[in-house]
Design an enzyme around this catalytic site. Sequence first.
Site, PDB file in Angstrom:
ATOM      1  N   ARG A  57       0.670  -0.977  -0.070  1.00 36.32           N
ATOM      2  CA  ARG A  57       0.092  -0.090  -0.127  1.00 36.32           C
ATOM      3  C   ARG A  57       1.429   1.422   0.721  1.00 36.32           C
ATOM      4  O   ARG A  57       0.307   2.362  -0.977  1.00 36.32           O
ATOM      5  CB  ARG A  57      -0.694   0.005   1.029  1.00 36.32           C
ATOM      6  CG  ARG A  57      -2.125  -0.940   0.967  1.00 36.32           C
ATOM      7  CD  ARG A  57      -2.645  -1.401   2.540  1.00 36.32           C
ATOM      8  NE  ARG A  57      -1.108  -2.359   2.995  1.00 36.32           N
ATOM      9  CZ  ARG A  57      -1.727  -3.744   2.159  1.00 36.32           C
ATOM     10  NH1 ARG A  57      -2.847  -3.846   1.826  1.00 36.32           N
ATOM     11  NH2 ARG A  57      -0.496  -4.286   2.400  1.00 36.32           N
ATOM     12  N   THR A  58       1.811   1.282   0.930  1.00 40.67           N
ATOM     13  CA  THR A  58       2.494   3.068   0.627  1.00 40.67           C
ATOM     14  C   THR A  58       3.280   2.749  -0.026  1.00 40.67           C
ATOM     15  O   THR A  58       2.800   4.060  -0.769  1.00 40.67           O
ATOM     16  CB  THR A  58       3.334   2.604   2.154  1.00 40.67           C
ATOM     17  OG1 THR A  58       2.768   1.631   3.162  1.00 40.67           O
ATOM     18  CG2 THR A  58       4.183   4.004   2.602  1.00 40.67           C
ATOM     19  N   LYS A  86      26.778  -4.546  -2.302  1.00 40.57           N
ATOM     20  CA  LYS A  86      27.989  -4.150  -2.696  1.00 40.57           C
ATOM     21  C   LYS A  86      28.787  -2.924  -1.563  1.00 40.57           C
ATOM     22  O   LYS A  86      29.708  -3.297  -1.024  1.00 40.57           O
ATOM     23  CB  LYS A  86      28.384  -3.368  -3.703  1.00 40.57           C
ATOM     24  CG  LYS A  86      27.933  -4.173  -4.684  1.00 40.57           C
ATOM     25  CD  LYS A  86      28.544  -2.381  -6.261  1.00 40.57           C
ATOM     26  CE  LYS A  86      27.492  -2.542  -7.991  1.00 40.57           C
ATOM     27  NZ  LYS A  86      27.808  -2.102  -8.125  1.00 40.57           N
TER      28      LYS A  86
HETATM   29  N1   CP Z   1      -0.538   0.001   6.208  1.00 40.32           N
HETATM   30  C1   CP Z   1       1.351  -0.440   5.490  1.00 40.32           C
HETATM   31  O1   CP Z   1       1.850   0.220   5.788  1.00 40.32           O
HETATM   32  O2   CP Z   1       1.125  -1.178   4.528  1.00 40.32           O
HETATM   33  P1   CP Z   1       2.109  -1.782   3.802  1.00 40.32           P
HETATM   34  O3   CP Z   1       3.095  -2.444   4.183  1.00 40.32           O
HETATM   35  O4   CP Z   1       1.438  -2.682   2.196  1.00 40.32           O
HETATM   36  O5   CP Z   1       2.711  -0.493   3.104  1.00 40.32           O
END
Ligand code: CP
Length: 309
Positions: A57-58, A86
């Site tokens: 999502r983020t 590296k």
């Molecule tokens: N809510 C959230 O941070 O989801 P992700 O870890 O998928 O980004």
Amino acid sequence: MNFKDKDIISIKDFSKQEINGIISYAKKMVPYAKGEKKTELLKGKVMSSLFFEPSTRTRLSFESAMNRLRGRVIGFSDPGGTSQKKGESLADTIRMADSYSDVIVIRHPQEGAARLAAEFADAPVINAGDGAGHHPTQCLLDLFTIHTEKKNIEKTKIVLLGDLKYGRTVHSLAYALSLYGAEITFVSPPSLKMPKEVIAECQEMGVEPTQTSQLEKAIKDADVLYATRIQRERFPDAEEYNRVVGSYIITNELLEQAPNELIVMHPLPRITEIDPEVDTTPHARYFTQAFNGVPIRMALLSLILGERL
Ligand code: CP
């Protein structure tokens, strides 16, 4: 509200008035986030998307936000494909991103990594989650969701459920909800209670959270049930994880104990915390919440890069 070139590391970097301003501006972004309206607000701007830790999502909502504003995105979702492999230092990776882009979004497993990145970059840095530390844009989209769904954060009765020890979203959210004077109940297994320092912060702002392990009782007159995943990757010991995983599962049967208007939120990903049967009920808001990451991140990118709708 002037956020031009501002680093966004923690929700504590914002006053309540500033959060209200961001929420209000993000509401204007919704039709653009849905593709119903078009804009070229960030044409010519470049965002570095540096994900040292997995994300769905983020990362995707930041990238969608930048694309919806006609900006461009460079970056990686797997540090294994970069010169970190590296032995390059985080500082040097950040220096490179700084010279190639106008804003840097970073997720990293180590607490404090985003603040460190901000020290090495002239471009503004946005923390997209640093270990068990902070995830300020998640907190802003959570507040945006509560404000949109309940109209008023101040009077909200909210239950924070699950891994309150390691869950960075609930630490930020407990702080932010206290800014608004919301009524907060913490529900967790005994070994995953909210850290004392987070409770002390709530108390300093005049909020006295209730702590319990009885979920059924806690949701009886709640407006919002905010569930979290047990953060397996933060446990020092797999046995301890196995003891607590599945402690609380939100089902339709459980929700019969709650008011009809109660909404269920979750930052996602969920594992076993919410039975998929809940997805089609009027309680479910976690997918809307995830979408809300786009208008909130559009608003932030626009403000930080100094281009307003
Ligand atoms: N809510 C959230 O941070 O989801 P992700 O870890 O998928 O980004």
